[in-house]
Write a protein that holds these residues in place. Structure first.
Motif, PDB file in Angstrom:
ATOM      1  N   MET A   1      23.266 -16.361  -6.486  1.00 52.50           N
ATOM      2  CA  MET A   1      21.932 -15.974  -6.887  1.00 52.50           C
ATOM      3  C   MET A   1      21.937 -14.300  -5.844  1.00 52.50           C
ATOM      4  SD  MET A   1      18.480 -17.718  -7.176  1.00 52.50           S
ATOM      5  CE  MET A   1      17.179 -17.334  -6.282  1.00 52.50           C
ATOM      6  N   ALA A   2      21.489 -13.257  -6.487  1.00 51.85           N
ATOM      7  CA  ALA A   2      20.756 -12.302  -5.983  1.00 51.85           C
ATOM      8  C   ALA A   2      19.945 -12.248  -4.717  1.00 51.85           C
ATOM      9  CB  ALA A   2      21.316 -10.542  -6.876  1.00 51.85           C
ATOM     10  N   ASP A   3      19.832 -11.548  -4.346  1.00 54.69           N
ATOM     11  CA  ASP A   3      18.150 -11.764  -3.097  1.00 54.69           C
ATOM     12  C   ASP A   3      17.390 -10.049  -3.389  1.00 54.69           C
ATOM     13  OD1 ASP A   3      16.420 -11.368  -1.332  1.00 54.69           O
ATOM     14  OD2 ASP A   3      17.793 -10.650   0.190  1.00 54.69           O
ATOM     15  N   PRO A   4      15.993 -10.675  -4.282  1.00 54.85           N
ATOM     16  CA  PRO A   4      15.153  -9.503  -4.623  1.00 54.85           C
ATOM     17  C   PRO A   4      14.961  -8.591  -3.502  1.00 54.85           C
ATOM     18  CG  PRO A   4      14.180 -11.449  -4.958  1.00 54.85           C
ATOM     19  CD  PRO A   4      16.235 -11.330  -4.531  1.00 54.85           C
ATOM     20  N   ILE A   5      15.251  -8.911  -2.282  1.00 55.52           N
ATOM     21  CA  ILE A   5      14.541  -7.839  -0.969  1.00 55.52           C
ATOM     22  C   ILE A   5      15.469  -7.256  -0.576  1.00 55.52           C
ATOM     23  CG2 ILE A   5      13.506  -7.918   1.374  1.00 55.52           C
ATOM     24  CD1 ILE A   5      11.998 -10.303   0.319  1.00 55.52           C
ATOM     25  N   ALA A   6      16.604  -7.810  -0.605  1.00 62.30           N
ATOM     26  CA  ALA A   6      17.669  -6.694  -0.722  1.00 62.30           C
ATOM     27  C   ALA A   6      18.237  -6.021  -1.534  1.00 62.30           C
ATOM     28  CB  ALA A   6      19.174  -7.772  -0.692  1.00 62.30           C
ATOM     29  N   GLU A   7      18.102  -6.116  -2.994  1.00 59.44           N
ATOM     30  CA  GLU A   7      17.978  -5.625  -4.184  1.00 59.44           C
ATOM     31  C   GLU A   7      17.011  -4.057  -4.218  1.00 59.44           C
ATOM     32  OE1 GLU A   7      18.464  -7.583  -7.516  1.00 59.44           O
ATOM     33  OE2 GLU A   7      20.287  -8.335  -6.859  1.00 59.44           O
ATOM     34  N   PHE A   8      15.653  -4.420  -3.513  1.00 55.32           N
ATOM     35  CA  PHE A   8      14.816  -3.911  -3.546  1.00 55.32           C
ATOM     36  C   PHE A   8      15.144  -2.792  -2.722  1.00 55.32           C
ATOM     37  CE2 PHE A   8      10.538  -2.518  -1.191  1.00 55.32           C
ATOM     38  CZ  PHE A   8       9.941  -1.726  -2.201  1.00 55.32           C
ATOM     39  N   PHE A   9      15.342  -2.902  -1.489  1.00 51.09           N
ATOM     40  CA  PHE A   9      15.414  -1.479  -0.181  1.00 51.09           C
ATOM     41  C   PHE A   9      16.621  -1.002  -1.147  1.00 51.09           C
ATOM     42  CE2 PHE A   9      12.666  -4.476   2.694  1.00 51.09           C
ATOM     43  CZ  PHE A   9      11.708  -3.473   2.596  1.00 51.09           C
ATOM     44  N   THR A  10      17.791  -2.011  -1.257  1.00 53.08           N
ATOM     45  CA  THR A  10      18.885  -0.884  -1.908  1.00 53.08           C
ATOM     46  C   THR A  10      18.478   0.625  -2.303  1.00 53.08           C
ATOM     47  OG1 THR A  10      20.683  -2.827  -1.146  1.00 53.08           O
ATOM     48  CG2 THR A  10      21.410  -0.965  -2.221  1.00 53.08           C
ATOM     49  N   ALA A  11      17.881  -0.195  -3.572  1.00 58.75           N
ATOM     50  CA  ALA A  11      17.442   0.796  -4.803  1.00 58.75           C
ATOM     51  C   ALA A  11      16.605   2.232  -4.142  1.00 58.75           C
ATOM     52  CB  ALA A  11      16.612   0.407  -5.552  1.00 58.75           C
ATOM     53  N   LEU A  12      15.782   1.484  -2.908  1.00 52.79           N
ATOM     54  CA  LEU A  12      15.075   2.644  -2.572  1.00 52.79           C
ATOM     55  C   LEU A  12      15.832   4.182  -2.134  1.00 52.79           C
ATOM     56  CD1 LEU A  12      12.592   1.041  -0.200  1.00 52.79           C
ATOM     57  CD2 LEU A  12      12.168   1.618  -2.438  1.00 52.79           C
ATOM     58  N   THR A  13      16.753   3.861  -1.419  1.00 53.27           N
ATOM     59  CA  THR A  13      18.020   4.625  -1.367  1.00 53.27           C
ATOM     60  C   THR A  13      18.844   5.564  -2.346  1.00 53.27           C
ATOM     61  OG1 THR A  13      19.719   3.510  -0.964  1.00 53.27           O
ATOM     62  CG2 THR A  13      18.558   3.675   1.049  1.00 53.27           C
ATOM     63  N   LEU A  14      18.478   4.569  -2.945  1.00 55.45           N
ATOM     64  CA  LEU A  14      19.472   5.733  -4.195  1.00 55.45           C
ATOM     65  C   LEU A  14      18.486   6.462  -5.361  1.00 55.45           C
ATOM     66  CD1 LEU A  14      21.443   2.655  -5.571  1.00 55.45           C
ATOM     67  CD2 LEU A  14      22.471   4.467  -3.713  1.00 55.45           C
ATOM     68  N   ARG A  15      17.015   6.585  -5.053  1.00 51.39           N
ATOM     69  CA  ARG A  15      16.137   7.579  -5.723  1.00 51.39           C
ATOM     70  C   ARG A  15      14.884   8.381  -4.732  1.00 51.39           C
ATOM     71  NH1 ARG A  15      11.798   1.841  -6.624  1.00 51.39           N
ATOM     72  NH2 ARG A  15      10.138   2.501  -6.641  1.00 51.39           N
ATOM     73  N   HIS A  16      14.554   8.990  -5.670  1.00 56.80           N
ATOM     74  CA  HIS A  16      13.826  10.169  -4.940  1.00 56.80           C
ATOM     75  C   HIS A  16      13.035  10.178  -5.601  1.00 56.80           C
ATOM     76  CE1 HIS A  16      12.078  13.799  -3.137  1.00 56.80           C
ATOM     77  NE2 HIS A  16      11.420  14.063  -4.502  1.00 56.80           N
ATOM     78  N   ASP A  17      11.232   9.264  -5.002  1.00 52.56           N
ATOM     79  CA  ASP A  17      10.264   8.644  -6.157  1.00 52.56           C
ATOM     80  C   ASP A  17       9.228   9.256  -5.937  1.00 52.56           C
ATOM     81  OD1 ASP A  17       8.238   7.055  -6.369  1.00 52.56           O
ATOM     82  OD2 ASP A  17      10.310   5.779  -6.422  1.00 52.56           O
ATOM     83  N   THR A  18       8.590  10.208  -6.985  1.00 48.73           N
ATOM     84  CA  THR A  18       6.968  11.185  -7.143  1.00 48.73           C
ATOM     85  C   THR A  18       6.431  10.232  -6.104  1.00 48.73           C
ATOM     86  OG1 THR A  18       6.736  10.540  -9.174  1.00 48.73           O
ATOM     87  CG2 THR A  18       7.706  12.369  -9.230  1.00 48.73           C
ATOM     88  N   ALA A  19       6.233   9.080  -5.889  1.00 41.46           N
ATOM     89  CA  ALA A  19       4.562   8.492  -5.548  1.00 41.46           C
ATOM     90  C   ALA A  19       5.176   8.711  -3.675  1.00 41.46           C
ATOM     91  CB  ALA A  19       5.239   6.599  -5.481  1.00 41.46           C
ATOM     92  N   VAL A  20       6.377   8.989  -3.822  1.00 38.91           N
ATOM     93  CA  VAL A  20       6.080   9.310  -1.910  1.00 38.91           C
ATOM     94  C   VAL A  20       6.706  10.614  -1.867  1.00 38.91           C
ATOM     95  CG1 VAL A  20       6.268   6.832  -1.325  1.00 38.91           C
ATOM     96  CG2 VAL A  20       8.927   7.911  -1.865  1.00 38.91           C
ATOM     97  N   ARG A  21       6.681  11.315  -2.049  1.00 38.99           N
ATOM     98  CA  ARG A  21       7.277  13.115  -2.233  1.00 38.99           C
ATOM     99  C   ARG A  21       6.464  13.462  -1.567  1.00 38.99           C
ATOM    100  NH1 ARG A  21       4.664  15.331  -7.595  1.00 38.99           N
ATOM    101  NH2 ARG A  21       2.365  15.562  -7.168  1.00 38.99           N
ATOM    102  N   LYS A  22       5.334  13.429  -1.431  1.00 42.35           N
ATOM    103  CA  LYS A  22       4.924  14.825  -0.347  1.00 42.35           C
ATOM    104  C   LYS A  22       4.548  13.690   0.965  1.00 42.35           C
ATOM    105  CE  LYS A  22       1.855  17.313  -3.325  1.00 42.35           C
ATOM    106  NZ  LYS A  22       1.113  18.052  -4.368  1.00 42.35           N
ATOM    107  N   ILE A  23       5.171  12.046   1.561  1.00 43.60           N
ATOM    108  CA  ILE A  23       5.079  12.094   2.408  1.00 43.60           C
ATOM    109  C   ILE A  23       6.069  11.624   3.370  1.00 43.60           C
ATOM    110  CG2 ILE A  23       5.177   9.588   3.098  1.00 43.60           C
ATOM    111  CD1 ILE A  23       1.963   9.780   1.338  1.00 43.60           C
ATOM    112  N   THR A  24       6.124  12.146   5.320  1.00 43.62           N
ATOM    113  CA  THR A  24       7.138  11.515   5.892  1.00 43.62           C
ATOM    114  C   THR A  24       6.193  10.871   6.289  1.00 43.62           C
ATOM    115  OG1 THR A  24       7.872  14.329   5.503  1.00 43.62           O
ATOM    116  CG2 THR A  24       8.462  13.868   7.024  1.00 43.62           C
ATOM    117  N   GLY A  25       7.334   9.576   6.766  1.00 48.70           N
ATOM    118  CA  GLY A  25       7.423   8.826   7.366  1.00 48.70           C
ATOM    119  C   GLY A  25       8.011   7.279   8.149  1.00 48.70           C
TER     120      GLY A  25
END
Length: 125
Positions: A1-25
């Protein structure tokens, strides 16, 4: 069974998201389960995100029960409601938390209100 938390964090590295486009931190999520802490470190730079499993100092710390956090990443829970209800702990830059929580999926079965406004039976003309 896949871990949804690991999948979520892995997916973050694959996307450039407008929700955080002006954010650095940096954000560290401490997920607590059975007396153990699982660490996830997110480095955000203008919409691009790097994720690691390091226990490093961050500008924003999110500490939550792992089961509750799993509900956030699957769209079954709301991080803002949990924060306001003192069910999760946030320290440091709350603006980073607010930007990060927009990366969680919406509620299961939710639809975009713009689609509803223009669909059959709508009042839009």
């Amino acid at each position: 069974m896949a871990d949804p938390i690991a999948e979520f964090f892995t997916a973050l590295t694959l996307r450039h998201d407008t929700a955080v486009r002006k954010i650095t931190g940096t954000i560290r999520c401490d997920l607590v389960a059975d007396g153990r802490i699982e660490y996830w470190f997110v480095d955000i730079k203008d919409g691009d995100m790097d994720v690691s499993r390091e226990k490093r100092d961050a500008e924003c710390l999110i500490r939550a029960d792992k089961t509750l956090f799993r509900r956030f990443v699957t769209g079954e829970g709301n991080a803002i409601v949990a924060w306001l209800g003192y069910r999760i702990y946030i320290a440091g830059r709350t603006d980073l938390f607010r930007a990060f929580e927009r990366l969680f999926p919406g509620p299961v079965g939710a639809r975009d209100p713009r689609n509803l406004a223009s669909g059959p039976g709508s009042l839009a003309r």
